[in-house]
Scaffold this motif. Sequence first.
Motif, PDB file in Angstrom:
ATOM      1  N   PRO B 448       1.025  -1.183  -0.052  1.00 13.40           N
ATOM      2  CA  PRO B 448      -0.018   0.110  -0.111  1.00 13.40           C
ATOM      3  C   PRO B 448       0.881   1.330  -0.057  1.00 13.40           C
ATOM      4  O   PRO B 448       0.409   2.317  -0.150  1.00 13.40           O
ATOM      5  N   LEU B 449       2.111   1.296   0.351  1.00 14.08           N
ATOM      6  CA  LEU B 449       2.902   2.498   0.314  1.00 14.08           C
ATOM      7  C   LEU B 449       3.331   2.775  -1.017  1.00 14.08           C
ATOM      8  O   LEU B 449       3.707   3.911  -1.369  1.00 14.08           O
ATOM      9  N   ILE B 450       3.243   2.016  -1.896  1.00  9.31           N
ATOM     10  CA  ILE B 450       3.292   2.305  -3.496  1.00  9.31           C
ATOM     11  C   ILE B 450       2.276   2.883  -3.943  1.00  9.31           C
ATOM     12  O   ILE B 450       1.207   2.572  -3.757  1.00  9.31           O
ATOM     13  N   ILE B 451       2.344   4.024  -4.398  1.00 10.56           N
ATOM     14  CA  ILE B 451       1.534   4.904  -5.100  1.00 10.56           C
ATOM     15  C   ILE B 451       0.702   4.117  -6.343  1.00 10.56           C
ATOM     16  O   ILE B 451       1.338   3.832  -7.235  1.00 10.56           O
ATOM     17  N   CYS B 452      -0.451   4.146  -6.150  1.00  6.62           N
ATOM     18  CA  CYS B 452      -1.295   3.415  -7.229  1.00  6.62           C
ATOM     19  C   CYS B 452      -1.916   4.412  -8.254  1.00  6.62           C
ATOM     20  O   CYS B 452      -1.843   5.522  -8.010  1.00  6.62           O
ATOM     21  N   SER B 453      -2.298   3.971  -9.326  1.00  2.00           N
ATOM     22  CA  SER B 453      -2.985   4.773 -10.396  1.00  2.00           C
ATOM     23  C   SER B 453      -4.076   5.621  -9.897  1.00  2.00           C
ATOM     24  O   SER B 453      -4.285   6.738 -10.389  1.00  2.00           O
ATOM     25  N   GLY B 454      -4.822   5.159  -9.008  1.00  2.00           N
ATOM     26  CA  GLY B 454      -5.991   5.875  -8.581  1.00  2.00           C
ATOM     27  C   GLY B 454      -5.350   7.109  -7.794  1.00  2.00           C
ATOM     28  O   GLY B 454      -5.620   8.280  -7.923  1.00  2.00           O
ATOM     29  N   GLY B 455      -4.284   6.869  -6.967  1.00  6.40           N
ATOM     30  CA  GLY B 455      -3.794   7.810  -6.067  1.00  6.40           C
ATOM     31  C   GLY B 455      -2.923   8.944  -7.054  1.00  6.40           C
ATOM     32  O   GLY B 455      -2.913  10.084  -6.944  1.00  6.40           O
ATOM     33  N   TYR B 456      -2.240   8.340  -8.011  1.00  6.67           N
ATOM     34  CA  TYR B 456      -1.629   9.036  -9.067  1.00  6.67           C
ATOM     35  C   TYR B 456      -2.738   9.982  -9.921  1.00  6.67           C
ATOM     36  O   TYR B 456      -2.231  11.021 -10.130  1.00  6.67           O
ATOM     37  N   LEU B 629       3.601  24.487   1.904  1.00 12.68           N
ATOM     38  CA  LEU B 629       4.081  23.263   2.650  1.00 12.68           C
ATOM     39  C   LEU B 629       3.033  22.430   2.962  1.00 12.68           C
ATOM     40  O   LEU B 629       3.092  21.212   3.109  1.00 12.68           O
ATOM     41  N   SER B 630       1.918  23.313   3.356  1.00 10.71           N
ATOM     42  CA  SER B 630       0.537  22.229   3.859  1.00 10.71           C
ATOM     43  C   SER B 630       0.216  21.230   2.380  1.00 10.71           C
ATOM     44  O   SER B 630      -0.258  20.354   2.695  1.00 10.71           O
ATOM     45  N   SER B 631       0.405  21.928   1.236  1.00 16.10           N
ATOM     46  CA  SER B 631       0.005  21.210  -0.048  1.00 16.10           C
ATOM     47  C   SER B 631       0.906  19.918   0.009  1.00 16.10           C
ATOM     48  O   SER B 631       0.419  18.950  -0.081  1.00 16.10           O
ATOM     49  N   TYR B 632       2.138  20.128   0.114  1.00 14.87           N
ATOM     50  CA  TYR B 632       3.085  18.981  -0.014  1.00 14.87           C
ATOM     51  C   TYR B 632       2.997  18.029   1.185  1.00 14.87           C
ATOM     52  O   TYR B 632       2.825  16.796   1.042  1.00 14.87           O
ATOM     53  N   THR B 633       2.808  18.655   2.418  1.00 12.07           N
ATOM     54  CA  THR B 633       2.495  17.597   3.467  1.00 12.07           C
ATOM     55  C   THR B 633       1.167  16.600   3.168  1.00 12.07           C
ATOM     56  O   THR B 633       1.319  15.593   3.354  1.00 12.07           O
ATOM     57  N   PHE B 634       0.322  17.455   2.805  1.00 13.33           N
ATOM     58  CA  PHE B 634      -0.959  16.692   2.562  1.00 13.33           C
ATOM     59  C   PHE B 634      -0.751  15.503   1.410  1.00 13.33           C
ATOM     60  O   PHE B 634      -1.261  14.442   1.720  1.00 13.33           O
ATOM     61  N   MET B 635      -0.069  15.868   0.472  1.00 16.45           N
ATOM     62  CA  MET B 635       0.199  14.985  -0.693  1.00 16.45           C
ATOM     63  C   MET B 635       0.901  13.937  -0.063  1.00 16.45           C
ATOM     64  O   MET B 635       0.784  12.769  -0.538  1.00 16.45           O
ATOM     65  N   VAL B 636       2.031  13.920   0.589  1.00 15.32           N
ATOM     66  CA  VAL B 636       2.991  12.986   0.916  1.00 15.32           C
ATOM     67  C   VAL B 636       1.886  11.958   1.979  1.00 15.32           C
ATOM     68  O   VAL B 636       2.018  10.885   1.611  1.00 15.32           O
ATOM     69  N   PHE B 637       1.392  12.665   2.911  1.00 20.66           N
ATOM     70  CA  PHE B 637       0.202  11.790   3.489  1.00 20.66           C
ATOM     71  C   PHE B 637      -0.578  11.043   2.856  1.00 20.66           C
ATOM     72  O   PHE B 637      -0.704   9.827   3.100  1.00 20.66           O
ATOM     73  N   PHE B 638      -1.386  11.683   2.047  1.00 23.23           N
ATOM     74  CA  PHE B 638      -2.101  11.167   1.021  1.00 23.23           C
ATOM     75  C   PHE B 638      -1.676  10.064   0.288  1.00 23.23           C
ATOM     76  O   PHE B 638      -2.309   8.898   0.126  1.00 23.23           O
ATOM     77  N   MET B 639      -0.236   9.979  -0.042  1.00 25.86           N
ATOM     78  CA  MET B 639       0.124   9.236  -0.946  1.00 25.86           C
ATOM     79  C   MET B 639       0.334   7.737  -0.224  1.00 25.86           C
ATOM     80  O   MET B 639       0.372   6.578  -0.607  1.00 25.86           O
TER      81      MET B 639
END
Lengths: 341, 688
Positions: B448-456, B629-639
């Motif tokens: 699940p840590l690998i970013i999938c096409s849905g997340g991508y 920063l918020s944007s990037y942090t969110f993206m990281v957590f989301f992935m």
Amino acid sequence: MSDLMDWLWLTVSILLAALWLWTLLRRHSPQDQSFESHHDYEQVEAEDVLKAAYGLEEEQGRIDADALARAAELPKTLTKHALEGLMAFNWAEEDQEGTVHLTDQGAERAQNLIRAHRLWERYLVDQEGMSLDAVHAEAHRREHSMTQEELEALDAELGHPAWDPHGHAIPGPKGRVPSSPGHPLAAEAEPGRRFRIVSVDDHPVPLLAQLVALGLEPGVNLEVVDREDDIVRVRINGEGQPSVIPLAPASAARIFVVAAPTLPLELGRLPVGTRAQVVEIRGGGKQQRRMLDMGFVPGAEVTVMRKASLGDPIEYRIKGTGVAMRRSDANYVLVEEVERG
Amino acid sequence: MDSGAITVGVAGNPNVGKSVIFNALTGSRQHVGNWPGKTVERAEGLFIHQGREIRLVDLPGTYSLAAQSPEEIVARDYILSGEPDVVLDVVDATSLERNLNLTLQILELTDRVVVALNLMDEVKRQGWKIDVEALEADLGVPVVPTVATERKGLPQVVAALVDVATGQRSTSPASVDYGLTVEGHVDSLKAHLDKAGIDQRKRWVALRLLEDDPEVVGAFRAGDLSDCCLTEDASPIHPEALRTMVRQAERLRESTRPDAKVEIVRRRYELAHDVVHRVTHRVRQDQESLTERIDRIVTHRVWSWPITLAVFLAIFWITIEGGEIAGGWLDAGSSWLIGAIRTWLTSIQAPWWVSGALVDGFLVGVTTVITVMLPPMTILFTAFALLEDLGLLPRLAFNMDRPMQALGSQGKQTLTWGMSFGCNVTGVMASRIIENEKVRLAAILTSPLIICSGGYGAGIALVIALFGDRALPVMLSLVFLSLGAASLATLILNNTLFRGEPGGFLLEMPAYRQPKWGQVAWRAMVDRVAHTMWRAVQFAGPASLLIWLLGNLPPGAPFEQTPVGWLVRTLGPLGRPFGLTGEMITALLFTWPAKEIVVPALAMTYGLQTTLVESEGPLSYFPQVWGPLSSYTFMVFFMLYLPCLVTVWAIWKETRSLKWTLMGILVPLMTASVITLLVYHGGRLLGF
């Protein structure tokens, strides 16, 4: 009156001698109850003499009565009888000059006996775990009662072995007995040199027993530590063998050696392109069984096909297809190199 | 009975075309489940032949019946159980000697065997000829040459199966002569077995005792033979007698030189070797085969790296692109469907909440998930199957094994990761190819840590909206971060939880084959995809209905008083250390069914809308309220943060263990938290 006494004494002597001869002949026969007829008994005796005669003929080209007596461990007085026995079975004949040689029949019978004896020794050591010093007597017991079919079956069963446990060559179905390789350790020993024992003399048995107890058997690799006053000190190669064994000249003369061959290699170390034959798989457990099931059985041929970019894993060709393994696992497989890559 | 039902157990080495034959015969009448109490998959199918019902049970592919792995135990136990009326052994004719190792073991278990000699077209292509009659004579059982992918030989196989099962055709299976010593030991053990009152399969049991077989020896030691070797009615045997026999077998085994275990396998291979040499003949001269020439490049010291990377990238690209195109169609279709149903509901004057709950809640969730997951899953399964057929997969694992060893893992995990890039669910399912249980678990938990096409897919839309020109480097950094997180997690797992028990890496490298686009492969895949999609729908429908309820009740209430508003307020403090707002956290919770719905979920939690329906508006909203920063942090957590619900189900299916399923949720969550903390506070320090 004195004439009568003389005749009496002579008769008694002859009777006693005959009795003595008879008891002597009895002493050489095996304890086995399976020998029923007297005729078989005699044949066994004669066959033992035949083997000795064969050995003599190989060495000296002729059969000398005294030498025969010594070789067959017969008292001198029975030598003539022994020779006559051989000739009675058509195994030996006297030529015009009076020297005795073996007939073709005799040579063949001798070879068969030796072959049976050595095959039995091989069987008893390999399959029944008998020790080297005990096999001789047991094999001796069995060698006389084998038929030709049984002999061939035994040979096939054992996979046509070439050497007996003492290191002596086993004759083929028709062939002559090839001579054993190897030279006496006494002649070859130099400090630092490594040898492999190829044969050990059968006789005397107590000496053989001692050597066996020390672990000095055919197939064993040893290293000469030093040599002083004709006493050779050796160390056996292998795990758990740290102690040095001193050998008296008599012992060293009876151990025959060749230069030590290379030890089996670990498969993982071989370069790409090498062809090798599996000898064994070390260690137990699941991985060993898995490798066996993939075809890495003793005797199988394996080729090193290629290695991955960083040297690991390695692809091998075995039983016709490719199998890749990590080097650390491959090192559990011991092989003998057949052809370098 | 004349036309009574027949049960057939289908056995064979892995990758010999067993499934192809299975699918060709059973078509769509299949049922896939698990063997009871095990994580090994069981496929069962049915077909009718001349009025007779024939049931096929697909056994796991194994190289042996040594009872060391769950697959081997399952296969062997099934044959031992007596349930199959006949066993179909599928043999790869291009690898005959090794395949016969299994065949001979099967012949020791049952007389009723039919051998399907498959891949005969490959044999011809490689320049060999096999004398099938001679092979049949040597093995003593029917041997039928087949080319499963072209459905050749299958009718003859079925005929032979029926004949053998009904007893119309008798067999005299070949038996291995294990040599004077081993046979002697077997005889003496058999005598003991006799005395103890065991009367079934004595020779087989004696051999297994001599071999130190884990299952049989274990059963003897425990004093209970009911599970392993004997069939029903045998009278109970004194446990002490059994233990004595084990000791006796041990003595005998150790007195043999070489070890009886090795000798038994060796003798079996000797017979196999003899047979193969008698029945196969080379027809064409042996030049360096095409396989070798290709392999020299594919596994080349230098070229292997770009080639491996290229293959992975190609799959990734096809999945994304194809997914987008197909997704577009599905999207259009589902929009139309939703529109039509909504119109219809209005026309029959259904109350607003019916329309809302059914359409905006339930249907939106279902259609989104299907649109998002179906294309990549289908493409991936197809690509994987083709590559496997081609023979390329083992080469990829071969190339990547050494670097993976550094993580405590093995080459095959790169394949599961590759699948995860398309869809985490397929990545988890693909973990089956890893034999070592511990490494397999680690692969499952880190997928699940690998970013999938849905997340991508959703991610890139967000990234573009949030970062504009810098979208590309940001996206790349996220991909690498995902890969790095997965590697780190693997390393840690393999050195703590899954420490020890090394090895088990044995990779068969078959010759390259032309992949067959036969319909046979499609049928099974369609089944699998349909099954998974149905599950996805079962999760996503109710989940998005629930979300709608949370957002729209009580009716007419302002945002803050809806449950969504409440969640946003409550979860706010939770996110502060990570630099995440309450809206973000709540949205991420709502995204659990499928990562694609993150944008509408965010729209909901920010009060922009009350349903998960996609729209353009929200995307332009977020850049205004989030700093970089918020944007990037969110993206990281989301992935990284959680596997989607369907993936959780897939983990459960593969592990059959609540503990590991929970770990499957915990591992990504913890990893994501740690990394997000680092990113957020690190970013703050750097002045972002």
